[in-house]
Write a protein that holds these residues in place. Structure first.
Motif, PDB file in Angstrom:
ATOM      1  N   LYS A 392       8.166  10.471  -5.373  1.00 58.22           N
ATOM      2  CA  LYS A 392       6.968  10.284  -4.557  1.00 58.22           C
ATOM      3  C   LYS A 392       7.268  10.445  -3.070  1.00 58.22           C
ATOM      4  CE  LYS A 392       4.538   7.185  -7.770  1.00 58.22           C
ATOM      5  NZ  LYS A 392       4.010   5.817  -7.996  1.00 58.22           N
ATOM      6  N   ARG A 393       8.475  10.078  -2.667  1.00 54.03           N
ATOM      7  CA  ARG A 393       8.834  10.158  -1.251  1.00 54.03           C
ATOM      8  C   ARG A 393       9.176  11.587  -0.832  1.00 54.03           C
ATOM      9  NH1 ARG A 393      13.414   6.123   0.307  1.00 54.03           N
ATOM     10  NH2 ARG A 393      11.681   4.705  -0.141  1.00 54.03           N
ATOM     11  N   ASP A 395       8.888  14.524  -2.861  1.00 54.26           N
ATOM     12  CA  ASP A 395       8.064  15.570  -3.472  1.00 54.26           C
ATOM     13  C   ASP A 395       6.670  15.002  -3.700  1.00 54.26           C
ATOM     14  OD1 ASP A 395       7.402  18.016  -4.716  1.00 54.26           O
ATOM     15  OD2 ASP A 395       7.946  17.233  -6.699  1.00 54.26           O
ATOM     16  N   PRO A 396       6.004  14.559  -2.611  1.00 54.67           N
ATOM     17  CA  PRO A 396       4.767  13.788  -2.765  1.00 54.67           C
ATOM     18  C   PRO A 396       3.648  14.551  -3.471  1.00 54.67           C
ATOM     19  CG  PRO A 396       5.129  14.434  -0.473  1.00 54.67           C
ATOM     20  CD  PRO A 396       6.391  14.725  -1.200  1.00 54.67           C
ATOM     21  N   ASP A 413      -2.016  14.779  -9.505  1.00 48.59           N
ATOM     22  CA  ASP A 413      -0.987  14.348  -8.555  1.00 48.59           C
ATOM     23  C   ASP A 413      -0.589  12.895  -8.766  1.00 48.59           C
ATOM     24  OD1 ASP A 413      -1.132  16.847  -7.495  1.00 48.59           O
ATOM     25  OD2 ASP A 413      -1.989  16.248  -5.562  1.00 48.59           O
ATOM     26  N   HIS A 417       4.684  12.197 -11.171  1.00 46.90           N
ATOM     27  CA  HIS A 417       5.996  11.554 -11.252  1.00 46.90           C
ATOM     28  C   HIS A 417       6.027  10.407 -12.264  1.00 46.90           C
ATOM     29  CE1 HIS A 417       7.811  13.882  -8.054  1.00 46.90           C
ATOM     30  NE2 HIS A 417       6.757  13.665  -7.308  1.00 46.90           N
TER      31      HIS A 417
END
Length: 452
Positions: A392-393, A395-396, A413, A417
């Protein structure tokens, strides 16, 4: 007529090659020699991706020498036997070679020195050819190497790097027989996305990086989808680029991004000086934590195949298989997952990386794996990287995950993840496994094992 041999190893270039220039300076003719060393098969070097890149490098080196009136001399067999034969055939009085830090490289030097001891030919080993600063040049008080990066970096930055040497204008080669360079097309099992090797390719990539990418490196190097890194590591590994020249050229750029990039090159030298002082760290814990690693073939196979159920991990593992390369952030996350979430021996991961990585050298690969496992130089040995948070950080939007995991191409989206959170229609047709382990469970198991 005097003759000197230049034994090319991890310095497959004409620009800024101290061994080559020293040989030319002292002799009327030289033998630019490369040996397909049969001993490397037992070290794990001779894998398809590195052999293919090597084939490119040798073809390019030969072409560069021919433009200057010379040629590359190629032999196969035991490197010491072949050097000894060439020395006898040509009457060479010197053999020049770049210093290495692996146990194999240092033993090669010892064997060469012993084999030449009863002849009129002398071995000359050149430091700071593979690295920017020689491994043994910077020493802390009372120790044979730096075990912590920050004080090493301060000394390294203050020491500076040597002057950069121009490529020779002409090369006169002694008359000696040579084999053909193995063409890349004859090597099977190569990753389909593997980059081209060779000095020309490396110098083009360096020019492109310095003119367009390095200025944004400080802010963008962890953007795994944007791939805002230099991708120079294979060229540094094979020595088609000189670390000293790369640092000097980047320094001229002058930005904070260039300084952050140079710091990464210092990490490379740091790992080389650790391994030079502790060669057994290639296979043994640099700092033992008393680990009793788990053996779980099902989980390890899922990690190898990129089917763990954690998209950031799986995407990175599939990139490795396709390109023979992986973004550094991906390397950190997959290594943490294997060693700390699955609690599998770091050597399992290191071997797999060396089977595929085109830039896989012993110093950087093994010491980075030990850093991730907490058995190396990391000052926080029990840190665990959460692959969901990391995804998430860094490859948001999920672009990196979708690129390598097409089965998640249409996942929203919010779940890219964490696909196990999909429900109803969103989950239909998604052929992606559930997580092989709960992250909390893996962390608790690791912390209990470490007594953290």
């Amino acid at each position: 007529m005097t003759v000197s041999i230049v034994l090319f190893t991890s310095d497959l270039r004409l620009h800024d090659n101290p061994a080559l220039r020293a040989a030319q300076r002292e002799a009327d003719r030289i033998v630019p020699l490369f040996v397909y060393d049969e001993g490397l098969r037992s070290t794990g070097f001779a894998v398809p991706n590195r052999l293919a890149f090597l084939a490119d490098c040798l073809a390019d080196l030969d072409a560069g020498l021919r433009k200057r009136g010379g040629r590359l001399v190629v032999r196969s067999g035991d490197v010491v036997d072949q050097v000894h034969r060439v020395a006898r055939e040509t009457g060479a009085t010197r053999v020049h070679v770049a210093a290495g830090v692996s146990r194999y490289a240092t033993r090669r030097e010892e064997r060469l020195r012993a084999a030449l001891g009863d002849t009129d030919c002398r071995l000359v080993v050149h430091d700071a050819v593979v690295t920017a600063v020689a491994p043994g040049e910077l020493l802390p008080a009372g120790n044979d190497h730096y075990a912590v990066f920050t004080p090493y970096f301060r000394r390294w930055a203050a020491a500076g790097v040597r002057d950069v040497l121009a490529a020779p204008r002409t090369v006169r080669v002694a008359d000696v027989t040579s084999e053909q360079v193995l063409p890349r097309s004859e090597i099977g099992g190569v990753s389909p996305g593997l980059d081209a090797g060779g000095e020309d390719a490396g110098r083009r990539r360096l020019r492109s990086w310095l003119s367009g990418g390095v200025a944004g490196y400080e802010d963008g190097h962890d953007d795994i989808a944007g791939d805002a890194t230099s991708r120079l590591s294979p060229h540094l590994h094979f020595g088609t680029l000189s670390a000293a020249e790369v640092i000097r050229e980047a320094s001229r750029e002058g930005s904070s991004g260039a300084q952050a990039f140079i710091r990464q090159l210092a990490w490379r030298d740091f790992h080389h000086q650790v391994l030079a002082a502790r060669p057994d760290a290639a296979a043994r814990d640099y700092r033992s934590r008393g680990d009793r690693w788990r053996t779980n073939e099902k989980e390890t196979t899922a990690w190898l195949e990129g089917r763990t159920g954690y998209p950031f991990v799986d995407a990175a593992m599939r990139q490795l298989r396709h390109e023979g390369w992986m973004h550094n952030r991906g390397r950190m996350v997959v290594a943490s997952f294997l060693t700390k979430t699955l609690y599998v021996d770091w050597r399992v991961g290191a071997r797999h990386f060396l089977s595929l990585l085109v830039d896989g050298d012993v110093a950087n690969n093994q010491m980075n794996w030990q850093w991730a496992a907490g058995t190396g130089t990391d000052t926080r040995p029990n840190r665990v990287l959460n692959p969901v948070i990391q995804g998430k950080r860094f490859d948001p939007g999920g672009s990196y995950v979708r690129r390598w995991l097409p089965e998640l191409a249409d996942v929203p989206d919010r779940c890219v993840h964490e696909p196990w959170k999909l429900e109803g229609l969103d989950r239909a047709g998604v052929d992606y496994p559930d997580p092989i382990v709960e992250l909390a469970e893996g962390r608790a198991r690791f912390e209990q094992a470490r007594g953290a």
